[in-house]
Design a protein around this motif. Sequence first.
Motif, mmCIF file in Angstrom:
data_model
loop_
_atom_site.group_PDB
_atom_site.id
_atom_site.type_symbol
_atom_site.label_atom_id
_atom_site.label_comp_id
_atom_site.label_asym_id
_atom_site.label_seq_id
_atom_site.Cartn_x
_atom_site.Cartn_y
_atom_site.Cartn_z
ATOM 1 N N GLN B 4 0.736 -22.525 26.416
ATOM 2 C CA GLN B 4 -0.078 -21.640 27.243
ATOM 3 C C GLN B 4 -1.491 -22.167 27.474
ATOM 4 O O GLN B 4 -2.254 -22.360 26.545
ATOM 5 C CB GLN B 4 -0.119 -20.288 26.539
ATOM 6 N N LEU B 7 -5.604 -18.567 31.201
ATOM 7 C CA LEU B 7 -4.978 -17.753 32.247
ATOM 8 C C LEU B 7 -5.829 -17.755 33.517
ATOM 9 O O LEU B 7 -7.054 -17.731 33.456
ATOM 10 C CB LEU B 7 -4.818 -16.314 31.760
ATOM 11 N N THR B 8 -5.131 -17.750 34.627
ATOM 12 C CA THR B 8 -5.845 -17.588 35.899
ATOM 13 C C THR B 8 -6.194 -16.112 36.090
ATOM 14 O O THR B 8 -5.735 -15.239 35.349
ATOM 15 C CB THR B 8 -4.989 -18.049 37.078
ATOM 16 N N ASN B 10 -5.266 -13.879 38.331
ATOM 17 C CA ASN B 10 -4.140 -12.966 38.534
ATOM 18 C C ASN B 10 -3.312 -12.801 37.267
ATOM 19 O O ASN B 10 -2.895 -11.693 36.926
ATOM 20 C CB ASN B 10 -3.252 -13.459 39.672
ATOM 21 N N GLN B 11 -3.048 -13.911 36.607
ATOM 22 C CA GLN B 11 -2.269 -13.847 35.372
ATOM 23 C C GLN B 11 -2.977 -12.964 34.356
ATOM 24 O O GLN B 11 -2.353 -12.138 33.669
ATOM 25 C CB GLN B 11 -2.091 -15.264 34.807
ATOM 26 N N ASP B 12 -4.271 -13.115 34.262
ATOM 27 C CA ASP B 12 -5.036 -12.342 33.291
ATOM 28 C C ASP B 12 -4.984 -10.849 33.611
ATOM 29 O O ASP B 12 -4.792 -10.019 32.718
ATOM 30 C CB ASP B 12 -6.488 -12.830 33.280
ATOM 31 N N PHE B 15 -1.522 -9.522 32.749
ATOM 32 C CA PHE B 15 -1.313 -9.474 31.296
ATOM 33 C C PHE B 15 -2.078 -8.315 30.663
ATOM 34 O O PHE B 15 -1.532 -7.584 29.826
ATOM 35 C CB PHE B 15 -1.735 -10.807 30.667
ATOM 36 N N ARG B 47 4.765 -13.775 40.477
ATOM 37 C CA ARG B 47 4.374 -15.138 40.111
ATOM 38 C C ARG B 47 3.658 -15.158 38.776
ATOM 39 O O ARG B 47 3.922 -16.014 37.923
ATOM 40 C CB ARG B 47 3.510 -15.735 41.222
ATOM 41 N N ALA B 48 2.770 -14.201 38.588
ATOM 42 C CA ALA B 48 2.069 -14.134 37.304
ATOM 43 C C ALA B 48 3.048 -13.830 36.171
ATOM 44 O O ALA B 48 2.997 -14.452 35.104
ATOM 45 C CB ALA B 48 0.977 -13.074 37.364
ATOM 46 N N LYS B 51 5.020 -16.891 34.959
ATOM 47 C CA LYS B 51 4.261 -17.763 34.066
ATOM 48 C C LYS B 51 4.138 -17.147 32.677
ATOM 49 O O LYS B 51 4.365 -17.811 31.659
ATOM 50 C CB LYS B 51 2.862 -17.998 34.647
ATOM 51 N N LEU B 52 3.772 -15.890 32.629
ATOM 52 C CA LEU B 52 3.572 -15.224 31.348
ATOM 53 C C LEU B 52 4.866 -15.197 30.534
ATOM 54 O O LEU B 52 4.851 -15.366 29.316
ATOM 55 C CB LEU B 52 3.042 -13.799 31.575
ATOM 56 N N TRP B 55 5.498 -18.521 28.918
ATOM 57 C CA TRP B 55 4.661 -18.763 27.737
ATOM 58 C C TRP B 55 4.976 -17.801 26.599
ATOM 59 O O TRP B 55 4.298 -17.797 25.570
ATOM 60 C CB TRP B 55 3.181 -18.634 28.120
#
Lengths: 131, 131
Positions: B4, B7-8, B10-12, B15, B47-48, B51-52, B55
Amino acid sequence: MNTQPRLTRNQDMVFRVLVDAKTPLSAYTILDQVREFGIRAPLQIYRALDKLQGWGMVHRLESLNAFIACARADCQRHEMVAFAICDKCRHVSEFSDAQVKAHLDNWVGDKEFLANQTAIEIRGTCRACAR
Amino acid sequence: MNTQPRLTRNQDMVFRVLVDAKTPLSAYTILDQVREFGIRAPLQIYRALDKLQGWGMVHRLESLNAFIACARADCQRHEMVAFAICDKCRHVSEFSDAQVKAHLDNWVGDKEFLANQTAIEIRGTCRACAR
DNA sequence: ATTCTTAATGTTATAGCATTACAGTTTTTT
DNA sequence: AAAAAACTGTAATGCTATAACATTAAGAAT
Ligand SMILES: [Zn+2]
Ligand SMILES: [Zn+2]
Ligand SMILES: [Zn+2]
Ligand SMILES: [Zn+2]
């Protein structure tokens, strides 16, 4: 669950399609195959599937949103069943493992969780597809 | 899976929403909660989430079409995880059981099935909801 | 047989979940 | 700086599932 009576026309059509299929089918794929016999709406399929699942004749594969005919003689008996699903050819192996069941029962027993239904789905590649 | 990185944006956001939630959330529910921060389309959420999940920070609950933050420290390690999902309050308990894993590994080994991912989801009623 | 009751069916509309396709931007690597 | 890779934005579309309501068929009771 409930004991299985004689199938109605719609239930019988849906069940036959699943038995003939070599892979799991979505409700809409089933629908496409019975349109020629007068069924027109998704709900007609879902209603039949609900009954068939209740009688242990059909299983729902949660990770595929699809359905498959039971591969065993009398599935309401062994109540905890697992599936190995090939992501290449979509072949599905159904099996049950008493020891897996025992361990999971053990866990939920400790937590005082009242289990209704358990889904175990292993995604991967079958022997044939792995060469 | 992959290790991991930072985080970007959006990912952040996605999450954080999942960590704050007390129950699993659908992608569209997550979307509703981040619209005020400029995210508008489902795809940005999916998309986010992809990725999450890769990881090990988020799990997908197949039987709910919903997502939940991992309840464990470092989930990519134990790779076979099970969930007990309460149908009344939607509380989810995440756990792993080495013996269940051993039995399932055993079965797929015998069949020469190459397992990628295993979903174990127990639906029922939690202790609190059972009174 | 006729009424009562329950289960199954037909139909339309709608809700909920997920991806394709394409264009543009930011970040990282060389 | 140039090239490559990762991430973002947007619109359109496709797939999965259920709500609501009207009708018909089947079974049990009188
Ligand atoms: Zn079965
Ligand atoms: Zn295969
Ligand atoms: Zn986890
Ligand atoms: Zn509960």
